[in-house]
Scaffold this motif. Sequence first.
Motif, PDB file in Angstrom:
ATOM      1  N   PRO A  59      42.407  -9.860  52.247  1.00 40.92           N
ATOM      2  CA  PRO A  59      41.785  -8.859  51.370  1.00 40.92           C
ATOM      3  C   PRO A  59      42.481  -7.503  51.370  1.00 40.92           C
ATOM      4  N   VAL A  60      43.052  -7.093  52.498  1.00 37.83           N
ATOM      5  CA  VAL A  60      43.735  -5.796  52.553  1.00 37.83           C
ATOM      6  C   VAL A  60      44.938  -5.794  51.624  1.00 37.83           C
ATOM      7  N   TYR A  61      45.719  -6.875  51.685  1.00 38.04           N
ATOM      8  CA  TYR A  61      46.881  -6.960  50.800  1.00 38.04           C
ATOM      9  C   TYR A  61      46.445  -7.048  49.341  1.00 38.04           C
ATOM     10  N   LEU A  62      45.404  -7.851  49.060  1.00 40.17           N
ATOM     11  CA  LEU A  62      44.948  -8.025  47.679  1.00 40.17           C
ATOM     12  C   LEU A  62      44.550  -6.684  47.060  1.00 40.17           C
ATOM     13  N   ILE A  63      43.749  -5.922  47.773  1.00 39.04           N
ATOM     14  CA  ILE A  63      43.300  -4.617  47.263  1.00 39.04           C
ATOM     15  C   ILE A  63      44.492  -3.675  47.095  1.00 39.04           C
ATOM     16  N   THR A  64      45.385  -3.679  48.101  1.00 37.80           N
ATOM     17  CA  THR A  64      46.579  -2.821  48.050  1.00 37.80           C
ATOM     18  C   THR A  64      47.461  -3.176  46.861  1.00 37.80           C
ATOM     19  N   ALA A  65      47.705  -4.466  46.673  1.00 39.34           N
ATOM     20  CA  ALA A  65      48.587  -4.921  45.586  1.00 39.34           C
ATOM     21  C   ALA A  65      48.017  -4.568  44.219  1.00 39.34           C
ATOM     22  N   ILE A  66      46.719  -4.777  44.032  1.00 38.50           N
ATOM     23  CA  ILE A  66      46.107  -4.476  42.728  1.00 38.50           C
ATOM     24  C   ILE A  66      46.205  -2.975  42.440  1.00 38.50           C
ATOM     25  N   ALA A  67      45.866  -2.153  43.438  1.00 36.21           N
ATOM     26  CA  ALA A  67      45.885  -0.701  43.226  1.00 36.21           C
ATOM     27  C   ALA A  67      47.301  -0.177  42.991  1.00 36.21           C
ATOM     28  N   LEU A  68      48.243  -0.586  43.844  1.00 33.05           N
ATOM     29  CA  LEU A  68      49.616  -0.082  43.732  1.00 33.05           C
ATOM     30  C   LEU A  68      50.276  -0.519  42.434  1.00 33.05           C
ATOM     31  N   ASN A  69      50.054  -1.772  42.053  1.00 32.22           N
ATOM     32  CA  ASN A  69      50.736  -2.275  40.866  1.00 32.22           C
ATOM     33  C   ASN A  69      50.122  -1.757  39.577  1.00 32.22           C
ATOM     34  N   ALA A  70      48.815  -1.478  39.596  1.00 33.65           N
ATOM     35  CA  ALA A  70      48.209  -0.836  38.431  1.00 33.65           C
ATOM     36  C   ALA A  70      48.849   0.533  38.213  1.00 33.65           C
ATOM     37  N   TRP A  71      49.042   1.264  39.315  1.00 29.97           N
ATOM     38  CA  TRP A  71      49.648   2.586  39.216  1.00 29.97           C
ATOM     39  C   TRP A  71      51.132   2.488  38.838  1.00 29.97           C
ATOM     40  N   PHE A  72      51.816   1.492  39.387  1.00 25.52           N
ATOM     41  CA  PHE A  72      53.254   1.338  39.120  1.00 25.52           C
ATOM     42  C   PHE A  72      53.485   0.969  37.651  1.00 25.52           C
ATOM     43  N   VAL A  73      52.689   0.057  37.136  1.00 28.14           N
ATOM     44  CA  VAL A  73      52.819  -0.330  35.728  1.00 28.14           C
ATOM     45  C   VAL A  73      52.491   0.861  34.816  1.00 28.14           C
ATOM     46  N   PHE A  74      51.464   1.636  35.187  1.00 27.00           N
ATOM     47  CA  PHE A  74      51.125   2.827  34.409  1.00 27.00           C
ATOM     48  C   PHE A  74      52.289   3.818  34.404  1.00 27.00           C
ATOM     49  N   GLY A  75      52.942   3.989  35.565  1.00 26.48           N
ATOM     50  CA  GLY A  75      54.106   4.877  35.654  1.00 26.48           C
ATOM     51  C   GLY A  75      55.255   4.393  34.790  1.00 26.48           C
ATOM     52  N   ALA A  76      55.470   3.074  34.789  1.00 27.64           N
ATOM     53  CA  ALA A  76      56.538   2.497  33.963  1.00 27.64           C
ATOM     54  C   ALA A  76      56.215   2.662  32.472  1.00 27.64           C
ATOM     55  N   TRP A  77      54.923   2.544  32.141  1.00 30.25           N
ATOM     56  CA  TRP A  77      54.499   2.742  30.752  1.00 30.25           C
ATOM     57  C   TRP A  77      54.767   4.173  30.304  1.00 30.25           C
ATOM     58  N   ARG A  78      54.491   5.129  31.190  1.00 30.80           N
ATOM     59  CA  ARG A  78      54.757   6.537  30.861  1.00 30.80           C
ATOM     60  C   ARG A  78      56.255   6.767  30.640  1.00 30.80           C
ATOM     61  N   ILE A  79      57.092   6.135  31.463  1.00 29.62           N
ATOM     62  CA  ILE A  79      58.541   6.250  31.301  1.00 29.62           C
ATOM     63  C   ILE A  79      58.969   5.651  29.964  1.00 29.62           C
ATOM     64  N   LEU A  80      58.378   4.501  29.614  1.00 28.15           N
ATOM     65  CA  LEU A  80      58.711   3.822  28.356  1.00 28.15           C
ATOM     66  C   LEU A  80      58.387   4.693  27.143  1.00 28.15           C
ATOM     67  N   ARG A  81      57.283   5.429  27.203  1.00 33.47           N
ATOM     68  CA  ARG A  81      56.805   6.202  26.063  1.00 33.47           C
ATOM     69  C   ARG A  81      57.564   7.513  25.857  1.00 33.47           C
ATOM     70  N   ARG A  82      58.362   7.906  26.813  1.00 35.56           N
ATOM     71  CA  ARG A  82      59.054   9.192  26.718  1.00 35.56           C
ATOM     72  C   ARG A  82      60.385   9.068  25.993  1.00 35.56           C
ATOM     73  N   ASP A  83      60.763  10.150  25.302  1.00 35.32           N
ATOM     74  CA  ASP A  83      62.120  10.200  24.748  1.00 35.32           C
ATOM     75  C   ASP A  83      62.908  11.238  25.546  1.00 35.32           C
ATOM     76  N   GLU A  84      64.176  11.358  25.228  1.00 36.99           N
ATOM     77  CA  GLU A  84      65.046  12.221  26.032  1.00 36.99           C
ATOM     78  C   GLU A  84      64.676  13.697  25.916  1.00 36.99           C
ATOM     79  N   THR A  85      64.130  14.093  24.782  1.00 37.00           N
ATOM     80  CA  THR A  85      63.714  15.497  24.623  1.00 37.00           C
ATOM     81  C   THR A  85      62.603  15.833  25.612  1.00 37.00           C
ATOM     82  N   ASP A  86      61.621  14.914  25.728  1.00 33.61           N
ATOM     83  CA  ASP A  86      60.534  15.105  26.696  1.00 33.61           C
ATOM     84  C   ASP A  86      61.081  15.155  28.113  1.00 33.61           C
TER      85      ASP A  86
END
Length: 303
Positions: free
Chosen positions: A236-263
């Motif tokens: 359970p410790v790994y499961l909770i950690t993996a879900i939380a970390l990867n939700a944040w990591f995917v969100f961070g990658a999404w933010r990178i995807l949405r940006r252009d070079e001017t931003d």
Amino acid sequence: MAHEGEAQFGDYFALLKPRVMTLVVFTAFVGLLVAPVPVHPFIGFCAILFIAVGGGASGALNMWWDADIDAVMRRTSRRPIPSGRVTGSEALAIGLTLSGFSVVMLGLATNWAAAALLAFTIFFYAVVYSMWLKRSTPQNIVIGGAAGAFPPMIGWVAATGSISVESVLMFALIFLWTPPHFWALALFMRSDYDDAGVPMLTVTHGRPSTRRHIFVYTVILAVFAVLLALSPISGPVYLITAIALNAWFVFGAWRILRRDETDAEGDNYLVEKRFFRFSLLYLFLHFGALLVDAALLRLGVFA
């Protein structure tokens, strides 16, 4: 190349890439401890020590081969060889000596399957990645990431004598983490790779393509990270950690995807730098969670 005085012990130690070695040691340690076969503490200590030495040997061989491009890149120009404190021949001798020593000693301390895997890892990093992939293809980080992904598998094989699904999943976690980690760095360090002529994805395909690649690899990584939670070595410790970390990591990658070079240029790549810094913690937290689950399992908490 100007010489800046006699080499100190710290200069030779720097050849071993101690910061990279920290990750090698920790993930190998987790691979050894989560294995279903108990290992005597002294044998376990020796196994981790020799895996660390093998990782350091890889670093020395990489610095020997890459001295010319290290001298051009701002991030690496202060390394021992380009700064003139250590010669290339010294680095080569240290790398080869430590390679042979670590492989033989790991074989004697644990088993020859683990020693063979360590030898292959050193060869892969020094020859396949450093000498071939790094300078020839933008897939250098994708394929070359395998070198850094082997340590938990080596730790597992040192304990069990064989490769299993669990060890492959730990390998996959690091293997899939490597491209978004390094591509995020490349987004705000692109001029370094341009100057050195290294065909990083940002150089060959541009930043917009790199942003798309980061997002796709991060999503795939998240799937495998959560998949590892279904294996016998996690709880359970790994499961909770993996879900939380990867939700944040995917969100961070999404933010990178949405940006252009001017931003990105407007805030000096703040989002990319935050993603990169978080990626440094990402693996330690995942493998740390595996370690906690293993300890709780042995204490009978999940029994």
